[in-house]
Design an enzyme around this catalytic site. Structure first.
Site, short mmCIF file in Angstrom:
data_model
loop_
_atom_site.label_atom_id
_atom_site.label_comp_id
_atom_site.label_asym_id
_atom_site.label_seq_id
_atom_site.Cartn_x
_atom_site.Cartn_y
_atom_site.Cartn_z
NE ARG A 1 8.47 -3.39 5.89
CZ ARG A 1 7.26 -2.89 5.89
NH1 ARG A 1 6.95 -1.90 5.08
NH2 ARG A 1 6.33 -3.39 6.68
NE ARG B 1 -3.99 -1.61 9.61
CZ ARG B 1 -2.96 -1.12 8.90
NH1 ARG B 1 -2.98 0.12 8.46
NH2 ARG B 1 -1.92 -1.87 8.62
NE ARG C 1 6.96 -1.05 9.57
CZ ARG C 1 5.86 -0.87 8.84
NH1 ARG C 1 5.90 -0.13 7.75
NH2 ARG C 1 4.73 -1.47 9.18
NE ARG D 1 2.22 -5.55 10.57
CZ ARG D 1 3.32 -5.36 9.83
NH1 ARG D 1 4.48 -5.85 10.24
NH2 ARG D 1 3.27 -4.70 8.72
CE LYS E 1 -2.10 -1.14 3.85
NZ LYS E 1 -1.55 -2.47 4.17
P1 B4P Z 1 4.63 -1.61 2.12
O1 B4P Z 1 4.24 -0.79 0.92
O2 B4P Z 1 5.41 -0.91 3.17
O3 B4P Z 1 3.39 -2.28 2.83
P2 B4P Z 1 2.09 -1.65 3.49
O4 B4P Z 1 0.98 -2.46 2.91
O5 B4P Z 1 2.02 -0.16 3.27
O6 B4P Z 1 2.40 -1.82 5.05
P3 B4P Z 1 1.71 -2.19 6.42
O7 B4P Z 1 0.23 -2.48 6.27
O8 B4P Z 1 2.57 -3.26 6.95
O9 B4P Z 1 1.96 -0.98 7.37
P4 B4P Z 1 1.13 0.21 8.01
O10 B4P Z 1 2.12 1.30 8.05
O11 B4P Z 1 -0.15 0.50 7.29
O12 B4P Z 1 5.41 -2.86 1.55
C1 B4P Z 1 5.94 -3.86 2.37
C2 B4P Z 1 7.24 -4.44 1.81
O13 B4P Z 1 7.00 -5.11 0.58
C3 B4P Z 1 8.31 -3.39 1.50
O14 B4P Z 1 9.55 -3.90 1.90
C4 B4P Z 1 8.23 -3.22 -0.01
O15 B4P Z 1 9.47 -2.84 -0.58
C5 B4P Z 1 7.83 -4.61 -0.45
N1 B4P Z 1 7.03 -4.61 -1.67
C6 B4P Z 1 6.02 -3.74 -1.96
N2 B4P Z 1 5.47 -4.05 -3.16
C7 B4P Z 1 6.13 -5.17 -3.62
C8 B4P Z 1 6.01 -5.98 -4.81
N3 B4P Z 1 5.10 -5.70 -5.75
N4 B4P Z 1 6.83 -7.05 -4.91
C9 B4P Z 1 7.75 -7.33 -3.95
N5 B4P Z 1 7.93 -6.60 -2.83
C10 B4P Z 1 7.12 -5.53 -2.66
O16 B4P Z 1 0.73 -0.27 9.51
C11 B4P Z 1 1.67 -0.53 10.56
C12 B4P Z 1 0.96 -0.63 11.92
O17 B4P Z 1 0.41 0.67 12.31
C13 B4P Z 1 -0.23 -1.58 12.03
O18 B4P Z 1 0.18 -2.92 12.29
C14 B4P Z 1 -1.00 -0.96 13.25
O19 B4P Z 1 -0.40 -1.32 14.49
C15 B4P Z 1 -0.81 0.53 13.05
N6 B4P Z 1 -1.89 1.17 12.28
C16 B4P Z 1 -1.75 1.74 11.04
N7 B4P Z 1 -2.94 2.20 10.60
C17 B4P Z 1 -3.87 1.92 11.56
C18 B4P Z 1 -5.27 2.11 11.67
N8 B4P Z 1 -5.97 2.70 10.67
N9 B4P Z 1 -5.92 1.69 12.78
C19 B4P Z 1 -5.22 1.11 13.79
N10 B4P Z 1 -3.89 0.87 13.76
C20 B4P Z 1 -3.21 1.27 12.64
#
Ligand code: B4P
Length: 185
Positions: A130, A91, A132, A143, A13
């Site tokens: 990754r 979410r 993190r 998660r 995302k």
């Molecule tokens: P990202 O792009 O970082 O993944 P994401 O879906 O944005 O991340 P996530 O859901 O984990 O985190 P968030 O910050 O929302 O990609 C992940 C990895 O994959 C990277 O290393 C990238 O390079 C790689 N990648 C991407 N595309 C690829 C492809 N096509 N092929 C191969 N590799 C690929 O949430 C983090 C935490 O914050 C949650 O667990 C929760 O605790 C809290 N939180 C956030 N929003 C919240 C909400 N609305 N309500 C309550 N808690 C919340």
């Protein structure tokens, strides 16, 4: 145009939001980024949510809705963009309902939801690479479970209300971006 980018943790995302925001002149609003920034600054909010993020649990709807209310208002006053791109929000069903109230109050609406579909095994592999602080294998599993239980059902809530576009997120980053751009233009 106001968009939501939706999908399991690690589905890309944040990666895709960064790429499509300039194409459509949108402000990228990531609740994950906002929460991590609060933790890094050790603000009152950051200290309150630090452990929740580390465990892969969800921060309370009240806290997150307040962050979104501020962001949507800020973007509404920003003439350099044409809308917002919400990443990682909503979410929960409560967040989806709260978002509906926030956007209605400012005369806006969600124009489309883009759902990134990626199999669980591919996500586990990606996040292990990754590294993190909330990417440990146990936290990633939690998660993913939280996503299945609390977040994925939101799509039923939006069915028939907002255009939902499903994209194969299990392909190279550029191919995913192209698929999203094709859907939205
Ligand atoms: P990202 O792009 O970082 O993944 P994401 O879906 O944005 O991340 P996530 O859901 O984990 O985190 P968030 O910050 O929302 O990609 C992940 C990895 O994959 C990277 O290393 C990238 O390079 C790689 N990648 C991407 N595309 C690829 C492809 N096509 N092929 C191969 N590799 C690929 O949430 C983090 C935490 O914050 C949650 O667990 C929760 O605790 C809290 N939180 C956030 N929003 C919240 C909400 N609305 N309500 C309550 N808690 C919340």
């Amino acid at each position: 145009m106001n968009l939501v980018i939706f999908g399991p943790p690690g589905s890309g995302k944040g990666t895709q939001a960064e790429r499509i925001k300039s194409r459509f002149e949108l402000a990228h609003v990531s609740t994950g980024d906002l929460l991590r920034a609060a933790v890094a600054s050790q603000s009152d909010l950051g200290r309150k949510v630090e452990g929740i993020l580390a465990a892969g649990e969800l921060v309370s709807d009240g806290i997150v809705l307040e962050l979104i209310r501020e962001a949507v208002t800020r973007v509404g006053n920003d003439e350099s963009v044409r809308g917002w791109l919400l990443d990682g929000f909503p979410r929960t069903r409560g967040q989806a309902e709260g978002l509906g109230e926030i956007v209605a109050a400012v005369g806006q609406k969600i124009d489309a939801i883009v759902v990134l579909e990626v199999p669980r095994e591919a996500i586990v592999e990606r996040l292990a690479a990754r590294g993190r602080t909330d990417d440990t294998p146990e936290t990633v599993m939690n998660r993913l479970d939280v996503y299945e239980e609390a977040t994925a059902p939101i799509l039923d809530y939006y069915e028939g209300k907002v255009s939902i576009h499903r994209v194969n997120g299990d392909q190279p980053i550029e191919a995913v971006t192209e698929a999203i751009e094709r859907l939205l233009t």
